[in-house]
Write an enzyme that holds these catalytic residues in place. Structure first.
Site, PDB file in Angstrom:
ATOM      1  N   ASP A 150       3.819   3.361   6.407  1.00  0.00           N
ATOM      2  CA  ASP A 150       3.157   3.140   7.693  1.00  0.00           C
ATOM      3  C   ASP A 150       4.081   2.513   8.728  1.00  0.00           C
ATOM      4  O   ASP A 150       5.159   2.015   8.421  1.00  0.00           O
ATOM      5  CB  ASP A 150       1.971   2.185   7.513  1.00  0.00           C
ATOM      6  CG  ASP A 150       2.423   0.726   7.355  1.00  0.00           C
ATOM      7  OD1 ASP A 150       3.355   0.481   6.542  1.00  0.00           O
ATOM      8  OD2 ASP A 150       1.889  -0.145   8.040  1.00  0.00           O
ATOM      9  N   ARG A 178       0.186   6.769   7.588  1.00  0.00           N
ATOM     10  CA  ARG A 178       0.272   6.882   6.124  1.00  0.00           C
ATOM     11  C   ARG A 178      -0.167   8.253   5.622  1.00  0.00           C
ATOM     12  O   ARG A 178       0.242   8.691   4.564  1.00  0.00           O
ATOM     13  CB  ARG A 178      -0.624   5.825   5.451  1.00  0.00           C
ATOM     14  CG  ARG A 178      -0.139   4.402   5.607  1.00  0.00           C
ATOM     15  CD  ARG A 178      -0.927   3.491   4.663  1.00  0.00           C
ATOM     16  NE  ARG A 178      -0.853   2.088   5.005  1.00  0.00           N
ATOM     17  CZ  ARG A 178       0.126   1.274   4.652  1.00  0.00           C
ATOM     18  NH1 ARG A 178       1.146   1.713   3.971  1.00  0.00           N
ATOM     19  NH2 ARG A 178       0.103  -0.003   4.993  1.00  0.00           N
ATOM     20  N   PHE A 184      13.949   4.329  10.344  1.00  0.00           N
ATOM     21  CA  PHE A 184      12.631   3.812   9.981  1.00  0.00           C
ATOM     22  C   PHE A 184      11.713   5.018   9.815  1.00  0.00           C
ATOM     23  O   PHE A 184      11.525   5.798  10.748  1.00  0.00           O
ATOM     24  CB  PHE A 184      12.077   2.856  11.033  1.00  0.00           C
ATOM     25  CG  PHE A 184      10.846   2.148  10.533  1.00  0.00           C
ATOM     26  CD1 PHE A 184      10.964   1.014   9.746  1.00  0.00           C
ATOM     27  CD2 PHE A 184       9.584   2.643  10.811  1.00  0.00           C
ATOM     28  CE1 PHE A 184       9.828   0.381   9.238  1.00  0.00           C
ATOM     29  CE2 PHE A 184       8.443   2.020  10.310  1.00  0.00           C
ATOM     30  CZ  PHE A 184       8.571   0.886   9.532  1.00  0.00           C
ATOM     31  N   VAL A 185      11.172   5.173   8.605  1.00  0.00           N
ATOM     32  CA  VAL A 185      10.407   6.379   8.296  1.00  0.00           C
ATOM     33  C   VAL A 185       8.937   6.050   8.015  1.00  0.00           C
ATOM     34  O   VAL A 185       8.609   4.943   7.580  1.00  0.00           O
ATOM     35  CB  VAL A 185      11.019   7.145   7.101  1.00  0.00           C
ATOM     36  CG1 VAL A 185      12.369   7.735   7.469  1.00  0.00           C
ATOM     37  CG2 VAL A 185      11.141   6.255   5.872  1.00  0.00           C
ATOM     38  N   ASP A 230      14.935  -1.025   0.736  1.00  0.00           N
ATOM     39  CA  ASP A 230      15.657  -1.215   1.989  1.00  0.00           C
ATOM     40  C   ASP A 230      16.710  -2.311   1.746  1.00  0.00           C
ATOM     41  O   ASP A 230      17.786  -2.023   1.222  1.00  0.00           O
ATOM     42  CB  ASP A 230      14.612  -1.574   3.053  1.00  0.00           C
ATOM     43  CG  ASP A 230      15.163  -1.674   4.441  1.00  0.00           C
ATOM     44  OD1 ASP A 230      16.167  -1.031   4.740  1.00  0.00           O
ATOM     45  OD2 ASP A 230      14.570  -2.395   5.270  1.00  0.00           O
ATOM     46  N   GLU A 257       7.611   2.244  -6.327  1.00  0.00           N
ATOM     47  CA  GLU A 257       7.790   1.718  -4.968  1.00  0.00           C
ATOM     48  C   GLU A 257       8.011   2.880  -4.001  1.00  0.00           C
ATOM     49  O   GLU A 257       8.483   3.955  -4.388  1.00  0.00           O
ATOM     50  CB  GLU A 257       8.985   0.747  -4.978  1.00  0.00           C
ATOM     51  CG  GLU A 257       9.342   0.097  -3.659  1.00  0.00           C
ATOM     52  CD  GLU A 257       8.239  -0.755  -3.021  1.00  0.00           C
ATOM     53  OE1 GLU A 257       7.167  -0.194  -2.741  1.00  0.00           O
ATOM     54  OE2 GLU A 257       8.486  -1.941  -2.776  1.00  0.00           O
ATOM     55  N   ASP A 258       7.675   2.650  -2.746  1.00  0.00           N
ATOM     56  CA  ASP A 258       7.872   3.696  -1.737  1.00  0.00           C
ATOM     57  C   ASP A 258       9.316   3.766  -1.266  1.00  0.00           C
ATOM     58  O   ASP A 258       9.906   4.833  -1.180  1.00  0.00           O
ATOM     59  CB  ASP A 258       6.912   3.503  -0.543  1.00  0.00           C
ATOM     60  CG  ASP A 258       6.946   2.094   0.043  1.00  0.00           C
ATOM     61  OD1 ASP A 258       7.736   1.251  -0.437  1.00  0.00           O
ATOM     62  OD2 ASP A 258       6.183   1.825   0.988  1.00  0.00           O
ATOM     63  N   LYS A 265      17.393   3.328   0.909  1.00  0.00           N
ATOM     64  CA  LYS A 265      18.319   3.208   2.037  1.00  0.00           C
ATOM     65  C   LYS A 265      19.455   2.266   1.619  1.00  0.00           C
ATOM     66  O   LYS A 265      19.451   1.091   1.983  1.00  0.00           O
ATOM     67  CB  LYS A 265      17.595   2.623   3.256  1.00  0.00           C
ATOM     68  CG  LYS A 265      16.534   3.529   3.833  1.00  0.00           C
ATOM     69  CD  LYS A 265      16.159   3.155   5.263  1.00  0.00           C
ATOM     70  CE  LYS A 265      15.132   2.074   5.316  1.00  0.00           C
ATOM     71  NZ  LYS A 265      14.476   1.942   6.656  1.00  0.00           N
ATOM     72  N   LYS A 308       0.821  -1.182   0.000  1.00  0.00           N
ATOM     73  CA  LYS A 308       0.000   0.000   0.000  1.00  0.00           C
ATOM     74  C   LYS A 308       0.870   1.252   0.000  1.00  0.00           C
ATOM     75  O   LYS A 308       0.418   2.346  -0.313  1.00  0.00           O
ATOM     76  CB  LYS A 308      -0.878   0.031   1.265  1.00  0.00           C
ATOM     77  CG  LYS A 308      -1.799  -1.157   1.422  1.00  0.00           C
ATOM     78  CD  LYS A 308      -2.504  -1.029   2.799  1.00  0.00           C
ATOM     79  CE  LYS A 308      -3.299  -2.268   3.095  1.00  0.00           C
ATOM     80  NZ  LYS A 308      -3.800  -2.297   4.470  1.00  0.00           N
ATOM     81  N   GLY A 309       2.127   1.102   0.383  1.00  0.00           N
ATOM     82  CA  GLY A 309       2.964   2.257   0.695  1.00  0.00           C
ATOM     83  C   GLY A 309       3.199   3.224  -0.450  1.00  0.00           C
ATOM     84  O   GLY A 309       3.385   4.415  -0.231  1.00  0.00           O
TER      85      GLY A 309
END
Ligand code: 5GP
Length: 178
Positions: free
Chosen positions: A158, A164, A151-152, A102, A98-99, A130, A42-43
């Site tokens: 979320d 969100r 962690f954002v 990582d 993509e959000d 990242k 969902k990000g």
């Protein structure tokens, strides 16, 4: 665990400017073509909706949801498809939206899976990267911001389905404000 998000890492205005720039780069890349945006739920939904409205090329959009096994904050590495694309991608120019990248494991899996369906081309745009956390080699074709190992949350991202709706990107910090 209760959390608070006092620290803004990227403001709404910074994100807005960068999304505009990315839209310009992507429009130049796909000039004269139609691009199929694959929004990873969902990000990436906020980023994808802002980005697509600024693209100057023909656009289609489809959605895919994937999940790492387990509910830990850190990615476990195993990926499964929760919602697949609605239509065939054969012969299409795909841009995965993509959000955040990582470890790289999620996009490594998605790219291999989608490439096996024979699109005409496949590229990736991520809002955040990242690179310090990589477990597999992965370089997005377009990237909004490289960030340190925080962690954002916010702008679609979320923690446990919260935060969100924040317009900027915030660093999630331990706290007692809920
Ligand atoms: P990767 O497979 O690259 O380790 O992880 C990608 C996914 O992990 C992202 O799509 C996102 O769902 C989640 N993720 C990784 N880092 C963060 C972060 O800092 N904040 C949030 N909210 N999600 C993250």
């Amino acid at each position: 665990m209760k959390n608070s998000t006092q620290k803004v890492l990227l403001s709404e205005a910074q994100i807005d400017r960068r999304v505009e720039e990315l839209a310009g780069e992507i429009s130049a890349e796909y000039r004269g073509k139609k691009v199929l945006l694959v929004c990873v739920l969902k990000g990436a939904v906020v980023f994808a909706s802002d980005l697509m409205r600024r693209l100057k090329v023909a656009v289609e959009i489809d959605f895919m949801a994937v999940s790492s096994y387990g509910s830990e904050t850190a990615s476990s590495g195993a990926v499964r498809i929760l919602k697949d694309l609605d239509s065939s991608i054969r012969g299409k120019d795909l841009l995965i939206v993509e959000d955040i990248v990582d470890t790289g494991l999620t996009l490594d899996y998605i790219c291999k899976n989608l490439l096996s369906r024979k699109p005409s081309s496949l590229k990736v745009v991520t809002l955040l990267d990242k690179p310090a956390r990589r477990k597999v080699e992965f370089t997005p074709d377009f990237c909004g911001f490289e960030i340190p190992d925080y962690f954002v949350v916010g702008y679609g991202l979320d923690f446990d389905e919260n935060y969100r709706q924040l317009p900027g990107i915030h660093i999630l910090q331990p706290g007692n404000k809920g």
